[in-house]
Write a protein that holds these residues in place. Structure first.
Motif, PDB file in Angstrom:
ATOM      1  N   GLU A 236      38.934  51.285  87.114  1.00  0.00           N
ATOM      2  CA  GLU A 236      38.724  51.016  85.698  1.00  0.00           C
ATOM      3  C   GLU A 236      38.314  52.265  84.917  1.00  0.00           C
ATOM      4  OE1 GLU A 236      35.108  49.392  88.021  1.00  0.00           O
ATOM      5  OE2 GLU A 236      37.296  49.473  88.196  1.00  0.00           O
ATOM      6  N   ASP A 237      37.815  53.293  85.666  1.00  0.00           N
ATOM      7  CA  ASP A 237      37.401  54.518  84.987  1.00  0.00           C
ATOM      8  C   ASP A 237      38.560  55.485  84.783  1.00  0.00           C
ATOM      9  OD1 ASP A 237      34.286  54.524  86.824  1.00  0.00           O
ATOM     10  OD2 ASP A 237      34.807  53.572  84.904  1.00  0.00           O
ATOM     11  N   LEU A 238      39.726  55.169  85.365  1.00  0.00           N
ATOM     12  CA  LEU A 238      40.849  56.100  85.292  1.00  0.00           C
ATOM     13  C   LEU A 238      41.947  55.616  84.339  1.00  0.00           C
ATOM     14  CD1 LEU A 238      41.185  57.056  89.072  1.00  0.00           C
ATOM     15  CD2 LEU A 238      40.296  58.488  87.240  1.00  0.00           C
ATOM     16  N   ILE A 239      42.501  54.420  84.617  1.00  0.00           N
ATOM     17  CA  ILE A 239      43.734  54.044  83.912  1.00  0.00           C
ATOM     18  C   ILE A 239      43.652  52.687  83.227  1.00  0.00           C
ATOM     19  CG2 ILE A 239      45.173  55.411  85.470  1.00  0.00           C
ATOM     20  CD1 ILE A 239      45.908  52.887  86.944  1.00  0.00           C
ATOM     21  N   ILE A 240      42.525  51.988  83.328  1.00  0.00           N
ATOM     22  CA  ILE A 240      42.434  50.656  82.723  1.00  0.00           C
ATOM     23  C   ILE A 240      41.858  50.785  81.318  1.00  0.00           C
ATOM     24  CG2 ILE A 240      41.466  48.342  82.936  1.00  0.00           C
ATOM     25  CD1 ILE A 240      43.501  49.105  85.084  1.00  0.00           C
ATOM     26  N   PRO A 241      42.583  50.300  80.305  1.00  0.00           N
ATOM     27  CA  PRO A 241      42.036  50.303  78.940  1.00  0.00           C
ATOM     28  C   PRO A 241      40.775  49.442  78.867  1.00  0.00           C
ATOM     29  CG  PRO A 241      44.400  49.917  78.928  1.00  0.00           C
ATOM     30  CD  PRO A 241      43.977  49.813  80.342  1.00  0.00           C
ATOM     31  N   ASP A 242      39.913  49.765  77.907  1.00  0.00           N
ATOM     32  CA  ASP A 242      38.642  49.042  77.777  1.00  0.00           C
ATOM     33  C   ASP A 242      38.852  47.550  77.609  1.00  0.00           C
ATOM     34  OD1 ASP A 242      37.086  51.755  75.905  1.00  0.00           O
ATOM     35  OD2 ASP A 242      37.339  51.416  78.065  1.00  0.00           O
ATOM     36  N   ALA A 243      39.895  47.156  76.881  1.00  0.00           N
ATOM     37  CA  ALA A 243      40.127  45.738  76.620  1.00  0.00           C
ATOM     38  C   ALA A 243      40.468  44.961  77.894  1.00  0.00           C
ATOM     39  CB  ALA A 243      41.248  45.582  75.603  1.00  0.00           C
ATOM     40  N   MET A 244      40.973  45.655  78.889  1.00  0.00           N
ATOM     41  CA  MET A 244      41.384  44.994  80.125  1.00  0.00           C
ATOM     42  C   MET A 244      40.346  45.143  81.242  1.00  0.00           C
ATOM     43  SD  MET A 244      45.334  46.349  80.258  1.00  0.00           S
ATOM     44  CE  MET A 244      45.469  45.816  81.960  1.00  0.00           C
ATOM     45  N   GLY A 265      53.466  42.173  86.752  1.00  0.00           N
ATOM     46  CA  GLY A 265      53.972  42.084  85.387  1.00  0.00           C
ATOM     47  C   GLY A 265      53.885  43.416  84.670  1.00  0.00           C
ATOM     48  N   GLU A 266      54.317  43.403  83.411  1.00  0.00           N
ATOM     49  CA  GLU A 266      54.287  44.625  82.627  1.00  0.00           C
ATOM     50  C   GLU A 266      52.892  44.818  82.020  1.00  0.00           C
ATOM     51  OE1 GLU A 266      58.843  44.212  80.999  1.00  0.00           O
ATOM     52  OE2 GLU A 266      57.393  45.370  79.830  1.00  0.00           O
ATOM     53  N   LEU A 267      52.421  46.069  82.093  1.00  0.00           N
ATOM     54  CA  LEU A 267      51.096  46.410  81.575  1.00  0.00           C
ATOM     55  C   LEU A 267      51.194  47.689  80.746  1.00  0.00           C
ATOM     56  CD1 LEU A 267      48.916  45.883  84.788  1.00  0.00           C
ATOM     57  CD2 LEU A 267      49.145  44.304  82.863  1.00  0.00           C
ATOM     58  N   ALA A 268      50.252  47.849  79.831  1.00  0.00           N
ATOM     59  CA  ALA A 268      50.116  49.101  79.087  1.00  0.00           C
ATOM     60  C   ALA A 268      48.839  49.772  79.598  1.00  0.00           C
ATOM     61  CB  ALA A 268      50.051  48.844  77.586  1.00  0.00           C
ATOM     62  N   LEU A 269      48.974  50.800  80.423  1.00  0.00           N
ATOM     63  CA  LEU A 269      47.830  51.445  81.033  1.00  0.00           C
ATOM     64  C   LEU A 269      47.520  52.761  80.324  1.00  0.00           C
ATOM     65  CD1 LEU A 269      48.583  50.710  84.801  1.00  0.00           C
ATOM     66  CD2 LEU A 269      47.212  49.389  83.189  1.00  0.00           C
ATOM     67  N   ARG A 270      46.351  53.330  80.676  1.00  0.00           N
ATOM     68  CA  ARG A 270      45.836  54.492  79.968  1.00  0.00           C
ATOM     69  C   ARG A 270      46.045  55.748  80.797  1.00  0.00           C
ATOM     70  NH1 ARG A 270      39.660  53.992  79.041  1.00  0.00           N
ATOM     71  NH2 ARG A 270      39.697  54.568  81.240  1.00  0.00           N
ATOM     72  N   THR A 271      46.407  56.860  80.095  1.00  0.00           N
ATOM     73  CA  THR A 271      46.541  58.142  80.768  1.00  0.00           C
ATOM     74  C   THR A 271      45.246  58.931  80.615  1.00  0.00           C
ATOM     75  OG1 THR A 271      47.353  59.323  78.832  1.00  0.00           O
ATOM     76  CG2 THR A 271      48.998  58.144  80.160  1.00  0.00           C
ATOM     77  N   LYS A 272      45.162  60.081  81.285  1.00  0.00           N
ATOM     78  CA  LYS A 272      43.978  60.923  81.218  1.00  0.00           C
ATOM     79  C   LYS A 272      43.706  61.365  79.775  1.00  0.00           C
ATOM     80  CE  LYS A 272      42.048  65.231  83.068  1.00  0.00           C
ATOM     81  NZ  LYS A 272      42.293  66.390  83.974  1.00  0.00           N
ATOM     82  N   GLY A 273      44.783  61.592  79.048  1.00  0.00           N
ATOM     83  CA  GLY A 273      44.616  62.042  77.670  1.00  0.00           C
ATOM     84  C   GLY A 273      44.358  60.925  76.676  1.00  0.00           C
ATOM     85  N   GLY A 274      44.298  59.665  77.187  1.00  0.00           N
ATOM     86  CA  GLY A 274      44.026  58.535  76.304  1.00  0.00           C
ATOM     87  C   GLY A 274      45.259  57.869  75.762  1.00  0.00           C
ATOM     88  N   ALA A 275      46.435  58.356  76.130  1.00  0.00           N
ATOM     89  CA  ALA A 275      47.672  57.729  75.650  1.00  0.00           C
ATOM     90  C   ALA A 275      47.942  56.466  76.464  1.00  0.00           C
ATOM     91  CB  ALA A 275      48.827  58.714  75.787  1.00  0.00           C
ATOM     92  N   THR A 276      48.890  55.666  75.954  1.00  0.00           N
ATOM     93  CA  THR A 276      49.267  54.424  76.635  1.00  0.00           C
ATOM     94  C   THR A 276      50.645  54.604  77.262  1.00  0.00           C
ATOM     95  OG1 THR A 276      47.979  53.065  75.117  1.00  0.00           O
ATOM     96  CG2 THR A 276      49.748  51.966  76.330  1.00  0.00           C
ATOM     97  N   VAL A 277      50.801  54.105  78.516  1.00  0.00           N
ATOM     98  CA  VAL A 277      52.085  54.200  79.205  1.00  0.00           C
ATOM     99  C   VAL A 277      52.466  52.807  79.707  1.00  0.00           C
ATOM    100  CG1 VAL A 277      50.918  54.877  81.356  1.00  0.00           C
ATOM    101  CG2 VAL A 277      53.370  55.259  81.095  1.00  0.00           C
ATOM    102  N   PRO A 278      53.670  52.276  79.302  1.00  0.00           N
ATOM    103  CA  PRO A 278      54.102  50.946  79.768  1.00  0.00           C
ATOM    104  C   PRO A 278      54.690  51.046  81.189  1.00  0.00           C
ATOM    105  CG  PRO A 278      55.715  51.856  78.259  1.00  0.00           C
ATOM    106  CD  PRO A 278      54.602  52.855  78.314  1.00  0.00           C
TER     107      PRO A 278
END
Length: 874
Positions: A236-244, A265-278
C-alpha cells in the motif's frame, strides 16, 4: 517436490496404511508434478488473460492433468529391521516383484542400487534417530537388474506416548518421467528469467504482511520503483492509491483468515511519481516452500495484451515440445476412444506412423481379450465412480504382433467440471512380462531338461486320474531311474552327466504319446503319466519301447556310452485311487526292478517281493532302534595337515539290530529318511554328541569338537534351532564344540528360509559346514551370504585327485574358493599318501579319512584324542 506436497502425500500414505481403503487405480492421481514459481506465475498470468485467449487456459489444464497421471507406491516399514510391513499394489509395477516379495527381510536394502545403498540407509537411520520426516531420491534395481529412480517421502509414526512405532510413506517412480521432469525444471528456470525480464507484465510478490519479496524489471518500468527500493516495502506504500488503501488491506486480511480469493480486474494504480497507470491485475494467493503465506500480483498494461498473447504462444510451443520428447508414450483421446494427439514414443511402441494412428480408436488397437476390462474402467470414469484408471494390457501393433503395456489414463475436465478427454500414459512392459513368463515356466519345469517338474507332474497325474475315472478307463504312472548314473557322473563329470540327462529326456518324450507327460523329478529320476489306458498290454508296449530306445548308445564327450533304466509301474485304479498312493507304489515297483537285474520293469502288486518286504521289516525294526539302545556313535578324526594335529571328530551313526544284525548306514539311512524317522534319530545323535563332549571335558580329555550331520528332512521338519539349543544347554557345553554339517543341495532349497535358520543357529555359537561340497549346484551369490565356517570336499573328487586332472582341478578350485571366502576346507575320504601329498601341496587346511583312522567307537578313538600329532593308520 515442494514441502506442502510431500506432507500431503505422506499424510495420505499414513491414512491409507493405517486402515483406510486403498484403491490402486486412484493412486495415479496422487503425485503432482510441480512447475515451480515460474510455472505457477505463468499459469496465473494465463488466468489474467482469459479474456484474450481461451487457448492458454486449455494448455494449463493439460499440463495440470498430465501431472496427475503418475502412479505412487504407499508403504509402511518396521523402523527396527528396515523391513516393509505393507505396500500398495503399485509396488509390483515399480520393480516387477509381487507385493509379497517386498515384505521379505532386507528387501529394501538389498534392492537399493549399490552406489546409493550406503547414503540412503545412513540418511534413513539418522532421520529416524532424530524422529524426523524426510524425503530422498535414490535408485533401486528391478527384477531384471535395471535401475529405477525413485523419490521416497517418509513420515515417522508415533503412538500416544510419542514413541516411534513405524515409518510410512510414498514411493514415486521418477525414472520414466525423468526427461519430462528435467524439461519442466529447465522450463521453470527459463520462465523465471522471462518473468524477471519480460517487458510487459509487472510481477510483484508480497508476504503475509504485504511486504515486497519479488519485483521484476517490468514492475520497475511500470511503477518507477527500482527493485532495491521496493523490496521490503509494503504494497500500500508503493502503488496503491489512498482511496483504495483500506480496501486492499481488508481483501488481503480476508484472504489470510478465510481464504477468500481476490478478484481479478482492471485497476488504476499509482507510480512512484504519483501518476496513475491502468493495468489488468490478477492475484495468486499461495504459500511458499516453508508454508509462509504469499501473494503475487500480475499486472498487464492494457496495450501490452497482444505482446503477452505472443509470449503464451511460445509457452504452448514449449509444452508441445515436452510432450513430443517424453520418454513414455503419451496420447490425448476423446471420451469414445478416438486418438486426437500422440507423441513419437507411443508411435514407436505401437509401430504406427502418426497419421495412421490418429485414424484409429481404442478398440482397433487393443488386443480383443483385454478390451472388456478397459471399457469397464472407462465406464467407471465416465459415470463418476473414479477419475482415472491403470491397467496392464496388450496392444496390437501395425505388423500384427502384440506388445504389453502399462496404461494409465486420467480424465481432463473443463472449467465447469465436465469431462472432455483422456490423457493416457503408455509404458512398454514387454520385457517384464517376458521375465514373468520365464519365471512361471521355471516354477513348473526342470531347468536342465525343460520337462515338467514335480508340481506340474502332480497336477497332470490328478487330471489323468479324474479323466480316467469319468470314462471308466485306466491311467498309469511310471517311475524311471537311470542305472549306474552316479558312475558316469563321477567318472566323466557333472557336465557330461547333464548332457546324458538331456538326451534321456529327449528319448523319453519321443517314446511316449503326445497326450502323455514326461517329468524329471531331480537327479536321475523321471516320471511318466500315461492317460487313457485300455489294458495292461498297452502299458507294457510303451515301456518296452522306452527300454529299446534307452539301449541305443549315447554319444557323450566324444565317446559312445551305454545306459539303461529301471522302471516301476502303478496303475489306476488297481494300485491306488490317488496320486500319492500311485507315486508310492510305482516307486516301490521301481526298486523291485533294480533288484531284479536293472534294465527292466516291474508292475506293482499287493504281494510285494522279498526285497520290498525286507525294506518294510527294516523300517519297523528301525522304529524301535532308539528304544532298544541299538544305535551307537563312531568317531573319525579330522586332522590339520600342517601340523597333523587333531581338529575334532565327526560323529557317524551305526546300527546293530537285534533282529537284522549289523546294518550298514547306506541301507538304513535312506529308509530313515523316506520314513521320516531321521528326525527322531537326528535328535538322538545330536544329544549323544553333546553328552560325549561333556564327558570328555569332565574326564580331562579336552575340548574336542564333534561334527554332526543334519539331514535335509530334519532341517526342514523340526524346530532345529530349538533342538540344538536344548541339546547344548542340557549338556552344559560350549556351543562352539558342536559343528553342524549341512548338505550343499539343502542350501539351494528355499534359500532365504535356509539362510534365516542358519543365522539363528550361528547366533547360538555352533560351527556350520557345508558337506559334500561340489556335488550340488550352489549359487555363489548365496554361498557368500551363508554364515558357514568350513567347506567339506566330497570324497568322490578326492578319490582320484592325485591322478585325474579333472578331479584335481575341481579340488583345487574348491580350496581356492574357500580361501577367497576365508573358510577352512577339509577333504573327505583321504586314504592314501598320494592324496595327502596332493592336498598338502594345494594348501588344503585339513583332511578326514582312512589314511589316519577309520570311524571307531569312543573307547577305541580315545587314544588318538590326546596326541599332539596324529600318525598315519597302520
Amino acid at each position: 517436490m515442494r514441502t506442502r506436497e510431500c506432507g500431503w502425500l505422506a499424510a495420505l500414505s499414513l491414512a491409507s496404511l493405517s486402515g483406510c481403503a486403498l484403491d490402486a487405480d486412484w493412486l495415479v492421481l496422487l503425485p503432482g508434478l510441480s512447475f515451480g514459481l515460474g510455472g505457477l506465475l505463468l499459469a496465473v498470468a494465463g488466468l489474467a488473460l482469459l479474456v484474450a485467449s481461451r487457448r492458454q487456459a486449455g494448455m494449463i489444464r493439460r499440463m495440470r492433468d498430465f501431472s496427475d497421471g503418475v502412479g505412487v507406491v504407499l508403504w509402511k516399514m518396521d523402523p527396527a529391521s528396515g523391513r516393509y510391513l505393507q505396500v500398495s499394489r503399485r509396488a509390483e509395477a515399480l520393480l516387477g516383484y509381487p507385493c509379497e516379495a517386498w515384505l521379505a527381510e532386507d528387501f529394501w536394502r538389498e534392492h537399493l542400487h549399490p552406489e546409493d545403498r550406503e547414503f540412503a540407509c545412513n540418511l534413513r537411520a539418522t532421520q529416524l534417530a532424530l524422529g524426523l520426516n524426510h524425503e530422498i531420491e535414490y535408485r533401486m534395481v528391478d527384477a531384471g537388474g535395471h535401475e529405477v529412480a525413485v523419490r521416497d517421502t517418509a513420515s515417522v509414526l508415533r503412538d500416544q506416548r510419542g514413541c516411534i512405532t513405524g515409518l510410512a510413506g510414498v514411493l514415486i517412480d521418477v525414472s520414466a518421467h525423468r526427461a519430462l521432469v528435467q524439461a519442466l525444471d529447465e522450463s521453470e528456470s527459463r520462465f523465471r528469467k522471462v518473468m524477471e525480464q519480460i517487458p510487459n507484465i509487472a510481477v510483484q510478490g508480497y508476504d503475509s504482511e504485504r511486504r515486497v519479496v519479488f519485483w521484476n524489471s517490468a514492475s520497475e518500468r511500470v511503477y518507477g520503483w527500482s527493485q532495491q527500493e521496493a523490496l521490503g516495502k509494503r504494497l500500500e506504500d508503493l502503488i496503491i492509491p489512498d482511496a483504495m488503501r483500506e480496501d486492499v488491506i481488508e481483501l488481503h486480511r480476508r484472504w489470510l483468515e478465510y481464504g477468500e480469493a481476490i478478484p481479478a480486474g482492471e485497476l488504476a494504480l499509482r507510480t512512484k511519481g504519483g501518476a496513475t497507470v491502468p493495468v489488468f491485475s490478477c492475484h495468486v494467493l499461495t504459500r511458499n516452500a516453508h508454508g509462509t503465506a504469499e501473494m503475487y500480483c500480475l499486472d498487464v498494461e492494457m496495450e501490452d495484451v497482444k505482446r503477452t498473447e505472443a509470449a503464451w504462444r511460445e509457452s504452448e510451443r514449449r509444452f508441445q515440445l515436452m510432450f513430443a520428447k517424453a520418454e513414455v508414450g503419451l496420447a490425448l483421446r476423446t471420451l469414445d476412444g478416438r486418438l486426437t494427439q500422440v507423441n513419437p514414443k507411443i508411435c514407436s511402441i505401437l509401430g504406427y506412423p502418426e497419421d495412421q494412428l490418429l485414424c484409429l480408436d481404442l478398440a482397433a488397437l487393443t488386443y480383443p481379450d483385454d478390451l472388456p476390462a478397459e471399457l469397464e474402467a472407462i465406464a467407471a470414469c465416465l459415470d463418476g465412480r473414479q477419475s482415472s484408471y491403470s491397467l496392464e494390457k496388450r496392444y496390437v501393433r501395425h505388423d500384427g504382433s502384440t506388445v504389453w503395456a502399462q496404461v494409465t489414463s486420467s480424465l481432463i475436465r473443463d472449467e465447469s467440471g465436465g469431462a472432455t478427454q483422456f490423457m493416457t500414459v503408455v509404458e512398454d512392459i514387454s520385457q517384464r512380462k517376458d521375465r514373468e513368463a520365464q519365471i512361471a515356466w521355471l516354477a513348473h519345469h526342470d531347468s536342465l531338461t525343460d520337462l515338467p517338474n514335480r508340481a506340474l507332474l502332480r497336477d497332470r497325474l490328478e487330471r489323468s486320474i479324474a479323466r480316467a475315472q469319468r470314462r471308466e478307463r485306466r491311467a498309469a504312472l511310471l517311475v524311471l531311474d537311470l542305472d549306474r548314473f552316479k558312475t558316469i557322473n563321477d567318472s566323466l563329470g557333472h557336465a557330461v552327466g547333464d548332457q546324458l540327462l538331456q538326451q534321456v529326456a529327449l528319448r523319453l518324450r519321443n517314446a511316449v504319446r503326445e497326450t502323455d507327460t514326461v517329468s524329471r523329478q531331480g537327479g536321475d529320476e523321471f516320471l511318466i503319466v500315461l492317460g487313457e489306458i485300455s489294458d495292461l498290454e498297452d502299458i507294457a508296449r510303451i515301456v518296452q519301447k522306452i527300454l529299446e530306445r534307452m539301449e541305443l548308445p549315447f554319444e557323450l564327450a566324444g565317446q559312445s556310452l551305454s545306459s539303461s533304466v529301471s522302471i516301476g509301474i502303478s496303475v489306476f485304479p488297481d494300485d491306488g485311487a490317488d496320486s500319492d498312493t500311485l507315486l508310492k507304489n510305482a516307486d516301490s515297483a521301481m526298486y523291485c526292478a533294480k533288484e531284479g537285474g536293472r534294465n527292466t520293469f516291474r508292475f506293482y502288486a499287493e504281494a510285494m517281493n522279498e526285497s520290498a518286504l525286507e525294506r518294510l521289516k527294516m523300517e519297523s525294526a528301525l522304529r524301535l532302534a532308539i528304544e532298544r539302545d541299538e544305535l551307537t556313535l563312531h568317531y573319525q578324526p579330522q586332522v590339520e595337515l600342517a601340523g597333523r594335529s587333531l581338529l575334532g571328530v565327526e560323529a557317524l551313526l551305526r546300527w546293530n539290530s537285534a533282529t537284522l544284525g549289523s546294518v550298514p548306514p547306506g541301507r538304513f539311512i535312506p529308509v530313515a529318511e523316506d520314513s521320516g524317522l531321521i528326525v527322531a534319530i537326528g535328535q538322538w545323535v545330536l544329544a549323544q554328541a553333546c553328552e560325549q563332549v561333556r564327558r570328555w571335558r569332565k574326564e580331562g580329555v579336552g575340548d574336542i569338537c564333534i561334527a554332526v550331520n543334519l539331514s535335509a528332512l530334519q532341517f526342514r521338519r523340526s524346530d532345529i534351532v530349538a533342538t540344538v539349543r536344548d541339546a547344548i544347554e542340557g549338556s552344559a557345553i560350549p556351543a562352539h564344540l558342536i559343528e553342524l554339517e549341512l548338505t550343499e543341495s539343502l542350501l539351494m532349497q528355499n534359500a532365504e528360509d535356509v539362510l534365516r535358520t542358519m543365522r539363528e543357529l550361528k547366533a547360538l555359537g555352533v560351527r556350520l559346514s557345508i558337506d559334500d561340497f561340489g556335488t550340488g549346484y550352489s549359487s555363489l551369490s548365496y554361498l557368500k551370504r551363508f554364515p558357514v565356517d568350513r567347506l567339506k570336499v566330497d570324497r568322490s573328487f578326492v578319490k582320484d585327485a592325485a591322478e585325474n586332472p579333472d578331479d584335481a582341478a575341481i579340488v583345487r578350485a574348491i580350496i581356492q574358493l574357500g580361501k577367497s571366502l576365508k573358510l577352512d576346507v577339509i577333504a573327505e575320504g583321504a586314504e592314501t599318501a598320494a592324496q595327502i601329498d596332493f592336498l598338502t601341496a594345494e594348501g588344503c587346511h585339513s583332511v578326514q579319512g582312512y589314511y589316519f583312522a577309520r570311524p571307531q567307537p569312543e573307547r577305541e578313538i580315545r587314544a588318538l584324542l590326546t596326541l599332539a600329532a596324529i600318525p598315519p593308520a597302520t
